[in-house]
Design a protein around this motif. Structure first.
Motif, short mmCIF file in Angstrom:
data_model
loop_
_atom_site.label_atom_id
_atom_site.label_comp_id
_atom_site.label_asym_id
_atom_site.label_seq_id
_atom_site.Cartn_x
_atom_site.Cartn_y
_atom_site.Cartn_z
N PRO A 207 0.82 -1.21 0.00
CA PRO A 207 0.00 0.00 0.00
C PRO A 207 0.85 1.26 0.00
CG PRO A 207 -0.01 -1.03 2.17
CD PRO A 207 0.67 -1.99 1.24
N GLN A 208 0.36 2.29 -0.70
CA GLN A 208 1.00 3.60 -0.76
C GLN A 208 2.37 3.60 -1.44
OE1 GLN A 208 -0.23 2.85 2.71
NE2 GLN A 208 -2.15 3.46 1.75
N ALA A 209 2.75 2.52 -2.08
CA ALA A 209 4.09 2.45 -2.67
C ALA A 209 4.09 2.67 -4.17
CB ALA A 209 4.75 1.12 -2.34
N GLY A 210 2.94 2.53 -4.83
CA GLY A 210 2.89 2.75 -6.27
C GLY A 210 3.48 1.58 -7.03
N ARG A 211 4.73 1.73 -7.46
CA ARG A 211 5.39 0.68 -8.22
C ARG A 211 6.53 0.08 -7.41
NH1 ARG A 211 4.12 4.80 -11.75
NH2 ARG A 211 2.85 4.22 -13.53
N GLY A 212 7.02 -1.06 -7.88
CA GLY A 212 8.13 -1.72 -7.23
C GLY A 212 9.08 -2.30 -8.26
N ALA A 213 10.17 -2.90 -7.80
CA ALA A 213 11.16 -3.55 -8.66
C ALA A 213 11.12 -5.04 -8.40
CB ALA A 213 12.55 -2.98 -8.39
N PHE A 214 11.08 -5.84 -9.47
CA PHE A 214 10.90 -7.28 -9.34
C PHE A 214 12.03 -8.01 -10.08
CE2 PHE A 214 6.87 -5.26 -8.74
CZ PHE A 214 6.23 -6.00 -7.76
N ALA A 215 12.42 -9.16 -9.53
CA ALA A 215 13.50 -9.94 -10.11
C ALA A 215 13.06 -10.58 -11.42
CB ALA A 215 13.95 -11.01 -9.12
N THR A 216 13.88 -10.45 -12.44
CA THR A 216 13.58 -11.07 -13.74
C THR A 216 14.12 -12.49 -13.82
OG1 THR A 216 15.62 -10.18 -14.70
CG2 THR A 216 13.62 -8.83 -14.91
N ARG A 217 14.94 -12.88 -12.87
CA ARG A 217 15.49 -14.23 -12.82
C ARG A 217 15.83 -14.54 -11.36
NH1 ARG A 217 19.19 -11.00 -15.50
NH2 ARG A 217 18.55 -11.91 -17.50
N SER A 218 16.08 -15.78 -11.05
CA SER A 218 16.48 -16.16 -9.70
C SER A 218 17.86 -15.60 -9.39
CB SER A 218 16.49 -17.68 -9.55
OG SER A 218 15.19 -18.21 -9.73
N ILE A 219 18.03 -15.09 -8.16
CA ILE A 219 19.30 -14.49 -7.75
C ILE A 219 19.72 -15.15 -6.44
CG2 ILE A 219 20.50 -12.34 -7.17
CD1 ILE A 219 18.24 -10.84 -8.66
N ASP A 220 20.90 -15.72 -6.43
CA ASP A 220 21.40 -16.41 -5.24
C ASP A 220 21.86 -15.42 -4.18
OD1 ASP A 220 20.95 -18.83 -6.48
OD2 ASP A 220 23.01 -18.99 -7.25
N GLU A 221 21.81 -15.85 -2.94
CA GLU A 221 22.30 -15.03 -1.82
C GLU A 221 23.75 -14.63 -2.07
OE1 GLU A 221 23.15 -15.39 3.00
OE2 GLU A 221 21.95 -16.92 1.97
N GLY A 222 24.04 -13.36 -1.84
CA GLY A 222 25.39 -12.84 -2.02
C GLY A 222 25.70 -12.37 -3.42
N LYS A 223 24.78 -12.63 -4.39
CA LYS A 223 24.99 -12.20 -5.77
C LYS A 223 24.40 -10.81 -5.97
CE LYS A 223 27.03 -15.95 -7.17
NZ LYS A 223 28.46 -15.94 -7.56
N SER A 224 24.88 -10.13 -7.02
CA SER A 224 24.43 -8.77 -7.31
C SER A 224 23.02 -8.77 -7.90
CB SER A 224 25.40 -8.09 -8.28
OG SER A 224 24.89 -6.83 -8.70
#
Length: 543
Positions: A207-224
């Protein structure tokens, strides 16, 4: 009234006027109803349930289009315009424009043809003849460079410095020759580039955030997750000021600090530092706040070789004075992230406390308005009170007629709305000085309206009269053309026989939610361990 910052391609793309290969679509700037930015932060036109109104940018659909075939590995360039470069010659030197590179190509072709004719008439096996021809070619090319310099300094800069480089410049084109590194191999990009397509913008469920950023692929812990350059700012640069009155001598204005620009909500910083960081890689500004338990990413200084880590040792004043970017953030996954999952950063305790306080204050405002009508829940009050938005007024089937200035005297449009007209400024118009009976402004230029589809041909206008001829309404309008460089007064055009669809409604400057009092403003917090201690110059109480 400034224009918007456009992060992503809008800020990453450099400009080379001879290699422009993309442009941004104009409607996002001038047709605000296309992305839902036609409501105001006012108790008579606002959905008060949304305490995040005015706290995030409603502009999220800036589109860049390729203007020619873009090769793999080719750098993306936009046009900053000739004036951007000519006004900065002391800083950047003399930079050629598109026409200079085009003329340079023509000169090189002509020079090469002459050289081929000259070379064909001699003995190619005679070294002395070859040396003599080379000497003549050098002299001839030096003369060409001097003549080009006398004609146009920018043309001279578009040409290779040495005659030996002419064949390569002919093959590549003068523009590409001047920026050979603008075309890289895939192997070079894989070794030296940074992946920026791990995230994509989407509508968040928060709520109240508008848009967000979503992962386009799986990303492992510690990766960029992504890497982003940052612009460094002083907190004072994003203060929002309002004129209170003129100074007693009438030569200046007394200004009052009334808030912070919306940009603050997209900046990262620490409460004890006056230095702010604005990231501008694609989609990075849409990363929302998550609690310590829900967040799945964190910010670190980048480990990439082109992150200027030595800048972290300079003084805060030296950092603020830098005119180029050099620092980079890495946003790193703190746990495994699934494809399609929203990326969340912990904005810090100060941010959470400020948001909770804002929600509390907003709730008290809402209660005051609800007391006016105890039996009707708070919905969109624009619809409740019948106040139209620009989106409403721009629907031709619902509003086929635009009221003239005289009609608006008794039946006005909402004060936050004004009109723009599609109008191609004529190169030659009928010059005259006239006071239109429906308008007190002196008119200077008279012309008949012609259709235009150029998105830039939109100007402030006032509807003076409307006449119906054979079932069609034709408007006479006054169009205000901004003053030319070095001039102070606008040129006012009397434009006749304009159609309804050439006139559109837009919100007046500073009438958007983001300029309202009481909207949420808070910098995104950076951990103390990421800030150099010599940049902590505040006691933490600064806004």
């Amino acid at each position: 009234y400034g224009e918007a910052i456009v992060p992503g391609l809008g800020m990453l793309a450099n400009s080379h006027l001879g290699l422009v290969n993309m442009r941004h679509s104009e409607p996002w700037k001038i047709q605000s109803w296309r992305d839902g930015t036609d409501t105001l932060h006012r108790t008579d036109s606002l959905t008060l349930d949304d305490m995040g109104r005015g706290a995030y940018s409603a502009h999220g659909r800036v589109v860049f289009k390729a203007t020619k075939l873009v090769e793999p590995g080719e750098e993306l360039f936009v046009s900053y315009g000739d004036e951007w470069f000519t006004n900065r010659e002391e800083l950047l030197g003399i930079i050629p424009g598109e026409s200079q590179f085009r003329d340079a190509d023509a000169l090189l072709r002509s020079f090469s043809m002459i050289e081929q004719v000259e070379a064909g008439g001699g003995d190619n096996n005679n070294n002395n003849n070859n040396l003599a021809h080379q000497s003549v070619a050098n002299e001839r090319y030096e003369k060409l460079l001097n003549e080009a310099h006398e004609k146009d300094k920018r043309l001279r800069m578009a040409l290779p410095n040495n005659v030996q480089d002419v064949p390569e410049a002919l093959l590549m084109g003068a523009a590409r020759f001047s920026a050979k590194d603008s075309l890289r191999s895939t192997e070079w990009l894989e070794e030296n580039g940074a992946c920026l397509d791990n995230i994509v913008t989407g509508v968040t469920a928060m709520p109240q955030a508008g848009r967000g950023a979503f992962a386009t692929r799986s990303i492992d812990e510690g990766k960029s997750v992504t890497t982003t350059p940052v612009v460094t700012l002083d907190r004072q640069e994003i203060h929002l000021w309002e004129k209170v009155k003129e100074t007693e001598d009438g030569r200046g204005d007394v200004m009052e600090l009334v808030g912070q620009q919306l940009l603050l909500n997209y900046c990262y910083g620490h409460k004890n530092s006056s230095l702010l960081f604005f990231p501008y890689a694609p989609s990075v500004n849409f990363i929302n706040h998550g609690s310590l338990e829900d967040s799945n990413a964190e910010i670190r200084w980048s480990e990439l070789p082109y992150h200027k880590a030595e800048w972290l040792d300079v003084t805060i004043d030296e950092m603020k004075a830098k005119l180029k970017t050099g620092l980079l953030f890495d946003i790193v996954a703190t746990r495994d992230i699934r494809r399609g999952e929203e990326i969340l950063l912990y904005y810090g305790k100060e941010w959470e406390d400020e948001w909770d306080e804002h929600v509390k204050e907003w709730g008290s405002i809402k209660e005051e308005v609800e007391d006016v009508d105890d039996y009707q829940p708070i919905v969109n009050l624009t619809e409740r009170l019948g106040i139209p938005t620009t989106n409403d007024l721009n629907q031709l089937e619902r509003n086929p007629i635009i009221r003239t200035k005289d009609e608006q005297a008794t039946d006005p449009y909402p004060p936050h709305i004004t009109t723009l007209c599609r109008f191609k400024i004529p190169k030659d118009c009928v010059s005259f000085t006239h006071i239109h009976p429906a308008h007190s402004t002196e008119l200077h230029c008279q012309s008949r309206w012609k259709i235009t589809f150029d998105e830039k041909d939109l100007f402030p206008c006032t509807v003076l009269s409307r006449d119906n001829l054979e079932g069609t309404d034709w408007y006479s309008v006054q169009v205000a053309e901004a003053p030319m460089k070095g001039e102070s007064d606008s040129t006012h055009h009397l434009v006749e026989y304009m159609t309804r669809d050439a006139i559109m409604f837009v919100d007046r400057p500073y009438s958007k939610d983001q300029y309202a009092r009481g909207v949420f403003r808070q910098v995104i917090g950076l951990p103390l361990d990421i800030m150099p201690s010599h940049w902590l110059d505040l006691d933490g109480d600064e806004d």
